[in-house]
Scaffold this motif. Structure first.
Motif, PDB file in Angstrom:
ATOM      1  N   GLU A  96     -32.216  -7.056  14.011  1.00 55.54           N
ATOM      2  CA  GLU A  96     -31.335  -6.363  13.076  1.00 55.54           C
ATOM      3  C   GLU A  96     -30.632  -5.226  13.794  1.00 55.54           C
ATOM      4  O   GLU A  96     -31.251  -4.480  14.559  1.00 55.54           O
ATOM      5  CB  GLU A  96     -32.125  -5.815  11.879  1.00 55.54           C
ATOM      6  CG  GLU A  96     -32.644  -6.900  10.943  1.00 55.54           C
ATOM      7  CD  GLU A  96     -33.169  -6.342   9.629  1.00 55.54           C
ATOM      8  OE1 GLU A  96     -33.040  -5.106   9.420  1.00 55.54           O
ATOM      9  OE2 GLU A  96     -33.686  -7.128   8.824  1.00 55.54           O
ATOM     10  N   LEU A  97     -29.326  -5.088  13.558  1.00 57.55           N
ATOM     11  CA  LEU A  97     -28.506  -4.048  14.153  1.00 57.55           C
ATOM     12  C   LEU A  97     -27.814  -3.289  13.031  1.00 57.55           C
ATOM     13  O   LEU A  97     -27.717  -3.783  11.897  1.00 57.55           O
ATOM     14  CB  LEU A  97     -27.457  -4.660  15.085  1.00 57.55           C
ATOM     15  CG  LEU A  97     -27.960  -5.632  16.158  1.00 57.55           C
ATOM     16  CD1 LEU A  97     -26.785  -6.321  16.835  1.00 57.55           C
ATOM     17  CD2 LEU A  97     -28.825  -4.914  17.173  1.00 57.55           C
ATOM     18  N   THR A  98     -27.303  -2.108  13.346  1.00 63.21           N
ATOM     19  CA  THR A  98     -26.544  -1.356  12.358  1.00 63.21           C
ATOM     20  C   THR A  98     -25.185  -0.977  12.909  1.00 63.21           C
ATOM     21  O   THR A  98     -25.017  -0.732  14.110  1.00 63.21           O
ATOM     22  CB  THR A  98     -27.293  -0.074  11.938  1.00 63.21           C
ATOM     23  OG1 THR A  98     -27.552   0.721  13.100  1.00 63.21           O
ATOM     24  CG2 THR A  98     -28.600  -0.416  11.240  1.00 63.21           C
ATOM     25  N   ALA A  99     -24.206  -0.942  12.025  1.00 64.26           N
ATOM     26  CA  ALA A  99     -22.840  -0.534  12.360  1.00 64.26           C
ATOM     27  C   ALA A  99     -22.344   0.300  11.190  1.00 64.26           C
ATOM     28  O   ALA A  99     -21.932  -0.248  10.162  1.00 64.26           O
ATOM     29  CB  ALA A  99     -21.945  -1.749  12.577  1.00 64.26           C
ATOM     30  N   GLY A 100     -22.396   1.600  11.333  1.00 65.27           N
ATOM     31  CA  GLY A 100     -22.081   2.449  10.187  1.00 65.27           C
ATOM     32  C   GLY A 100     -23.059   2.185   9.067  1.00 65.27           C
ATOM     33  O   GLY A 100     -24.281   2.238   9.268  1.00 65.27           O
ATOM     34  N   ARG A 101     -22.540   1.875   7.887  1.00 68.18           N
ATOM     35  CA  ARG A 101     -23.415   1.575   6.746  1.00 68.18           C
ATOM     36  C   ARG A 101     -23.806   0.097   6.687  1.00 68.18           C
ATOM     37  O   ARG A 101     -24.516  -0.314   5.763  1.00 68.18           O
ATOM     38  CB  ARG A 101     -22.703   1.947   5.435  1.00 68.18           C
ATOM     39  CG  ARG A 101     -22.401   3.437   5.295  1.00 68.18           C
ATOM     40  CD  ARG A 101     -22.080   3.807   3.852  1.00 68.18           C
ATOM     41  NE  ARG A 101     -20.995   3.007   3.296  1.00 68.18           N
ATOM     42  CZ  ARG A 101     -19.701   3.323   3.417  1.00 68.18           C
ATOM     43  NH1 ARG A 101     -19.335   4.405   4.096  1.00 68.18           N
ATOM     44  NH2 ARG A 101     -18.768   2.558   2.879  1.00 68.18           N
ATOM     45  N   LEU A 102     -23.368  -0.680   7.669  1.00 67.25           N
ATOM     46  CA  LEU A 102     -23.629  -2.116   7.640  1.00 67.25           C
ATOM     47  C   LEU A 102     -24.899  -2.478   8.413  1.00 67.25           C
ATOM     48  O   LEU A 102     -25.177  -1.912   9.475  1.00 67.25           O
ATOM     49  CB  LEU A 102     -22.451  -2.879   8.253  1.00 67.25           C
ATOM     50  CG  LEU A 102     -21.081  -2.684   7.600  1.00 67.25           C
ATOM     51  CD1 LEU A 102     -20.031  -3.495   8.331  1.00 67.25           C
ATOM     52  CD2 LEU A 102     -21.124  -3.051   6.114  1.00 67.25           C
ATOM     53  N   ARG A 103     -25.629  -3.424   7.840  1.00 71.07           N
ATOM     54  CA  ARG A 103     -26.770  -4.017   8.537  1.00 71.07           C
ATOM     55  C   ARG A 103     -26.358  -5.410   9.010  1.00 71.07           C
ATOM     56  O   ARG A 103     -25.769  -6.180   8.245  1.00 71.07           O
ATOM     57  CB  ARG A 103     -27.974  -4.116   7.608  1.00 71.07           C
ATOM     58  CG  ARG A 103     -29.169  -4.826   8.245  1.00 71.07           C
ATOM     59  CD  ARG A 103     -30.364  -4.879   7.320  1.00 71.07           C
ATOM     60  NE  ARG A 103     -30.103  -5.627   6.091  1.00 71.07           N
ATOM     61  CZ  ARG A 103     -31.059  -6.173   5.329  1.00 71.07           C
ATOM     62  NH1 ARG A 103     -32.338  -6.038   5.667  1.00 71.07           N
ATOM     63  NH2 ARG A 103     -30.746  -6.815   4.220  1.00 71.07           N
ATOM     64  N   VAL A 104     -26.660  -5.732  10.264  1.00 77.12           N
ATOM     65  CA  VAL A 104     -26.303  -7.023  10.848  1.00 77.12           C
ATOM     66  C   VAL A 104     -27.589  -7.740  11.233  1.00 77.12           C
ATOM     67  O   VAL A 104     -28.307  -7.316  12.148  1.00 77.12           O
ATOM     68  CB  VAL A 104     -25.404  -6.845  12.096  1.00 77.12           C
ATOM     69  CG1 VAL A 104     -25.048  -8.207  12.691  1.00 77.12           C
ATOM     70  CG2 VAL A 104     -24.144  -6.050  11.744  1.00 77.12           C
ATOM     71  N   ARG A 105     -27.894  -8.832  10.530  1.00 80.64           N
ATOM     72  CA  ARG A 105     -29.094  -9.616  10.810  1.00 80.64           C
ATOM     73  C   ARG A 105     -28.729 -10.857  11.616  1.00 80.64           C
ATOM     74  O   ARG A 105     -27.747 -11.541  11.315  1.00 80.64           O
ATOM     75  CB  ARG A 105     -29.773 -10.026   9.509  1.00 80.64           C
ATOM     76  CG  ARG A 105     -30.434  -8.868   8.759  1.00 80.64           C
ATOM     77  CD  ARG A 105     -31.041  -9.346   7.464  1.00 80.64           C
ATOM     78  NE  ARG A 105     -30.013  -9.594   6.445  1.00 80.64           N
ATOM     79  CZ  ARG A 105     -30.173 -10.376   5.393  1.00 80.64           C
ATOM     80  NH1 ARG A 105     -31.320 -11.025   5.217  1.00 80.64           N
ATOM     81  NH2 ARG A 105     -29.211 -10.517   4.516  1.00 80.64           N
ATOM     82  N   VAL A 106     -29.531 -11.137  12.641  1.00 84.66           N
ATOM     83  CA  VAL A 106     -29.282 -12.247  13.559  1.00 84.66           C
ATOM     84  C   VAL A 106     -30.119 -13.445  13.146  1.00 84.66           C
ATOM     85  O   VAL A 106     -31.336 -13.325  12.957  1.00 84.66           O
ATOM     86  CB  VAL A 106     -29.615 -11.840  15.008  1.00 84.66           C
ATOM     87  CG1 VAL A 106     -29.322 -12.990  15.968  1.00 84.66           C
ATOM     88  CG2 VAL A 106     -28.842 -10.582  15.409  1.00 84.66           C
ATOM     89  N   VAL A 107     -29.458 -14.604  13.014  1.00 81.55           N
ATOM     90  CA  VAL A 107     -30.147 -15.826  12.590  1.00 81.55           C
ATOM     91  C   VAL A 107     -29.846 -16.941  13.593  1.00 81.55           C
ATOM     92  O   VAL A 107     -28.678 -17.285  13.818  1.00 81.55           O
ATOM     93  CB  VAL A 107     -29.682 -16.269  11.183  1.00 81.55           C
ATOM     94  CG1 VAL A 107     -30.470 -17.505  10.736  1.00 81.55           C
ATOM     95  CG2 VAL A 107     -29.827 -15.141  10.178  1.00 81.55           C
ATOM     96  N   ALA A 108     -30.888 -17.490  14.197  1.00 76.93           N
ATOM     97  CA  ALA A 108     -30.695 -18.619  15.119  1.00 76.93           C
ATOM     98  C   ALA A 108     -30.291 -19.854  14.326  1.00 76.93           C
ATOM     99  O   ALA A 108     -30.963 -20.231  13.363  1.00 76.93           O
ATOM    100  CB  ALA A 108     -31.976 -18.881  15.901  1.00 76.93           C
ATOM    101  N   THR A 109     -29.188 -20.473  14.739  1.00 77.35           N
ATOM    102  CA  THR A 109     -28.672 -21.658  14.041  1.00 77.35           C
ATOM    103  C   THR A 109     -28.245 -22.712  15.062  1.00 77.35           C
ATOM    104  O   THR A 109     -27.068 -23.055  15.177  1.00 77.35           O
ATOM    105  CB  THR A 109     -27.479 -21.285  13.148  1.00 77.35           C
ATOM    106  OG1 THR A 109     -26.565 -20.479  13.902  1.00 77.35           O
ATOM    107  CG2 THR A 109     -27.928 -20.516  11.925  1.00 77.35           C
TER     108      THR A 109
END
Length: 452
Positions: A96-109
């Motif tokens: 999980e990463l953050t960019a300002g107020r955004l959360r970015v979750r990484v999903v292997a696909t």
């Protein structure tokens, strides 16, 4: 509220890039090589790019991700499992990463590629934005034969499971944002043609989610895979090396004398004018690929990689537009340009033309001595029907199969005229007697000329 998402369309390649943001901080997803478009939108919206993410090492275009990250100082997020020659912020499934107020979750696909990732972006309040790259598309999935044709079934099974995993971890109202699926040859299956959608929409309409039998899904997807552009073979390696910024500065203009020397040397001199204008009059030895949505795709498909390329345009604007398309597929700099009409660039003895006809004319001419109807559509198109007695050589195989071209007057057709126009120009360049069929194949079917 949900993340705000700006769409950057690259319709010429059938792809999209995205900017997800909270009004201040931005995450750029899968940017194309010409990052000036991204920079302009960031400036217009007053956004700061803090993260650039790649869903996968792309097969159909050269990425602008590294150059954008270097230009903005943003983190460059790429799968840890990808073997790349540049520094990046390496991520894995579950990060999980953050960019300002955004959360970015990484999903292997995995599926479209072995190391493919999706990114689920949310702000903790409202539906998420799911950036699915080449995995889950609108109504379909990305093709699974690009990594290794011998592993197509294995990767198709992985693609099926990845699509279903994305569905399981997402809410029905979560918005889906694929990179491919808008005409890209990276797509497979039966796309819905949608311009937007939610995970709920995909659960109702996507082949990978409505089909519960994995074996049936795999068999159907594999059977539907078609030919894809030859330039794809060069994109992965280029993207792993870390492409530098695109050079879109004006291309050097060459004289008519130099143009003729290049043609005589066997170089590619490509006329960007409309196919009708090209058929009516063109410089002998040139190749006609009209500037439009499919220009770079088919030029990149056909040109022997590394062959010197000179562009003929009616004006500098045409050359500039072509240059932008070409830089996206790794043709960094055309070797020159020439501007003006064919008569401006050649003597009268260096001009050629060939007839332009319809399928009604084909019906009248078929069966005459010396007339050969040449079908340059793909194998999968031919399998659905053809003009009885016609010869079939797919346009993308034509240069390698010139020995298979029969003698006679070649009446060249495809499905709508564009590919036939390119094939006719290549054959004309080779000295063949050509007639260009510029018409819709559907009319040949409805008139009974073609079987289907």
């Amino acid at each position: 509220m949900s993340p705000q998402v700006e769409v950057i369309e690259t319709s010429e390649l059938g792809d999209r890039s995205y900017i997800a943001h909270d009004g201040v901080s931005a995450v750029v997803v899968d940017p194309q090589r010409d990052i000036d478009r991204v920079a302009e939108l960031l400036d217009t919206r007053g956004l700061t790019c803090v993260m650039v993410v790649e869903t996968h090492i792309h097969n159909d275009y050269v990425t602008g991700g590294l150059a954008l990250a270097q230009r903005t100082g943003a983190r460059y997020v790429v799968a840890a499992a990808d073997d790349v020659a540049f520094a990046r912020h390496a991520v894995r499934d579950g990060d999980e990463l953050t960019a300002g107020r955004l959360r970015v979750r990484v999903v292997a696909t995995p599926g479209h590629t072995d190391t493919h990732l999706a990114y689920v972006v949310d702000d903790g309040d409202g539906p998420a934005a799911v950036f699915t790259g080449g995995s889950l598309l609108y109504g379909s999935v990305g093709r699974t034969d690009l990594v290794d044709p011998d592993r197509t079934e294995e990767l198709t099974r992985a693609q099926f499971r990845s699509a279903r995993r994305l569905s399981e971890i997402s809410g029905a109202e979560d918005a889906v944002y694929p990179t491919h699926g808008f005409g890209s040859f990276c797509s497979s299956g039966s796309s819905t043609g949608a311009a937007s959608g939610t995970m709920g929409d995909e659960r109702r309409h996507n082949d990978a989610l409505t089909e519960t039998d994995e074996d049936a899904f795999v068999a159907r997807l594999v059977a539907g895979l078609t030919a894809y552009p030859r330039y794809y073979a060069h994109m992965g390696a280029r993207n792993r090396q870390g492409p530098g910024p695109a050079d879109l500065s004006p291309v050097e203009e060459v004289s008519p004398e130099e143009l003729r020397k290049r043609i005589a040397a066997g170089e590619w001199v490509v006329d960007l004018r409309d196919r009708t204008a090209y058929a009516a009059e063109h410089l002998a030895g040139s190749i006609g690929i009209a500037l439009g949505q499919q220009f770079a795709t088919y030029l990149g498909w056909l040109i022997p990689w590394g062959t010197p390329l000179t562009l003929i345009g009616e004006d500098a604007g045409q050359v500039t537009a072509a240059q932008r398309q070409l830089v996206r597929i790794g043709i960094d700099r055309p070797d020159g340009s020439a501007l003006g009409s064919p008569r401006d660039l050649a003597g009268s003895d260096e001009l050629r033309r060939y007839p332009q006809v319809t399928f009604a004319d084909v019906a009248e001419a078929r069966g005459r001595d010396g007339v050969v109807v040449l079908d340059v559509r793909r194998d999968d198109e031919r399998a659905h029907g053809h003009i009885p007695g016609s010869v079939h050589i797919p346009m993308h195989s034509l240069l390698e199969r010139l020995d298979d071209v029969p003698e006679g007057q070649l009446w060249v057709h495809c499905a709508a005229g564009f590919r036939a126009s390119i094939a006719a120009s290549l054959l004309d360049r080779g000295g063949y007697d050509v007639v260009f069929v510029d018409d819709e194949y559907a009319g040949a079917v409805s008139s009974g000329l073609a079987t289907g």
